[in-house]
Design a protein around this motif. Sequence first.
Motif, mmCIF file in Angstrom:
data_model
loop_
_atom_site.group_PDB
_atom_site.id
_atom_site.type_symbol
_atom_site.label_atom_id
_atom_site.label_comp_id
_atom_site.label_asym_id
_atom_site.label_seq_id
_atom_site.Cartn_x
_atom_site.Cartn_y
_atom_site.Cartn_z
ATOM 1 N N LEU A 138 0.346 -1.246 0.562
ATOM 2 C CA LEU A 138 0.464 -0.178 -0.173
ATOM 3 C C LEU A 138 0.362 1.635 0.003
ATOM 4 N N THR A 139 2.057 1.597 1.093
ATOM 5 C CA THR A 139 2.946 2.394 0.737
ATOM 6 C C THR A 139 3.592 2.846 -0.894
ATOM 7 N N ALA A 140 3.926 1.311 -1.515
ATOM 8 C CA ALA A 140 4.283 1.973 -2.930
ATOM 9 C C ALA A 140 2.857 2.592 -3.787
ATOM 10 N N LEU A 148 -5.132 5.323 4.279
ATOM 11 C CA LEU A 148 -6.742 5.151 4.370
ATOM 12 C C LEU A 148 -7.508 3.402 4.516
ATOM 13 N N PRO A 149 -6.354 3.041 3.217
ATOM 14 C CA PRO A 149 -7.060 1.356 3.089
ATOM 15 C C PRO A 149 -6.305 0.565 4.131
ATOM 16 N N ALA A 150 -5.050 0.838 4.319
ATOM 17 C CA ALA A 150 -4.626 0.058 5.739
ATOM 18 C C ALA A 150 -5.474 0.395 6.972
ATOM 19 N N ALA A 151 -5.966 1.688 7.153
ATOM 20 C CA ALA A 151 -6.818 1.460 7.939
ATOM 21 C C ALA A 151 -8.529 0.943 8.311
ATOM 22 N N ASP A 296 9.676 3.568 1.884
ATOM 23 C CA ASP A 296 11.257 3.154 2.053
ATOM 24 C C ASP A 296 11.241 1.765 3.224
ATOM 25 N N PRO A 297 11.406 0.624 2.929
ATOM 26 C CA PRO A 297 11.002 0.237 3.851
ATOM 27 C C PRO A 297 11.760 0.314 5.087
ATOM 28 N N ARG A 298 12.776 0.946 5.068
ATOM 29 C CA ARG A 298 13.590 1.108 6.164
ATOM 30 C C ARG A 298 12.400 1.816 7.287
#
Length: 402
Positions: A138-140, A148-151, A296-298
């Motif tokens: 989703l962050t990508a 929003l979709p993650a919530a 960023d995965p970091r």
Amino acid sequence: MTDSVSPTQGQGSPDFTPAQRARGRALRRAQLPWALGGRLAGLALTLALGLTPAGAGLVSAVGGWFGGSRTAEVLAGAAALVLLGQAAQLPFGAGARSVRARFGLVTQGWAGWAVDALRGLALTLALALPTAAGLYALTAWSPDRWWLPAAAAAALLTAALSFLYPLLVEPVFNRFTSMEPGPLREALLGLAERDDVRVRDVLVADASRRTTALNAYVSGLGATRRIVAYDTLLSTAEPREVELVVAHELGHVKHRDVLTGTVLGAVGAAVVVALLGLATGWDGLLSAAGAADAADPRSLPLLAACAALLGALSGPVQCAVSRRVETRADRHALELTSDTEQFIAMQRRLALTNVSDVDPPRVLELLFATHPSATRRIAAARAWQAGRTASEGAPPAPEVVV
């Protein structure tokens, strides 16, 4: 019962002897440093990794072991955070177990304890890795609006886990068998029927493999709902006391506490994800964590740190809500059974067998207790009985305690 109570108890003498109170306090004092130490160690490690470039370096390093792709960094980084968190808390868990063993509450050997720890780790990884993969997909898609979709997904996942927990998670740690037909099974099913609560079955959990502690609960929603009693409770308590414990648990169902808790948990998960979205939009915080943006995965250690901090801050509020819910369930048990005497006997047995601190310092109760203390629960039961007697216009009957 194992411990007798003076017949004058209802006239002002304590419900617990000084020796019983001292034993509960001794366990609490011996166990508290380990419990608090484990929480603080886990939180400190998570914050150290999430709020400094150390976490970003960890994600890059472990991701590099598996090819260095973005997916490798996400999955390996999530696994590393879980493993380090478990490792940080493991010595404290072992210390708390040693304390409980000294007080006769542990029946499981160290090998069994280690197997349980590995099972818990495997379950955590099975949940954390797909969650991390979905989150960074989703962050990508959108580094700014991913939350929003993650919530919504977090809310749905919380609700699904509440339904699936008794089917998928509980059997990993305990074996459950249907209670044999007999008077107690019929009494428990009769309680549920009188309470208009549908249960699928009455199960016995083999808790004695690990502990001498007593407990019972009603788990599941809808078709998965069942009454579960520890085998330790069935072998120790009087049948009527078992009924009182189950009546309390039915109170949670009757008042829709499980459903309400699931809904609140889903809303809470969505709010946490939204707050994480705000955190990853703060350039200063991302810079301190060594991450470019939310995609960023970091940034993974930063998200874990913020989530852990939110969980720690909300803990006392969750405990306060839990104590109110437990008090209501106690009242429901009294109303369902009209048996104050056995309710008090049950509370005493639970407190003494579980070596509870029956009257802990108020600050500890406010910060960490999910249930009222035994003395508060007994006092509330007597107050309920006094109010009931007064409303019926009859003089109070002398209390008989077994």
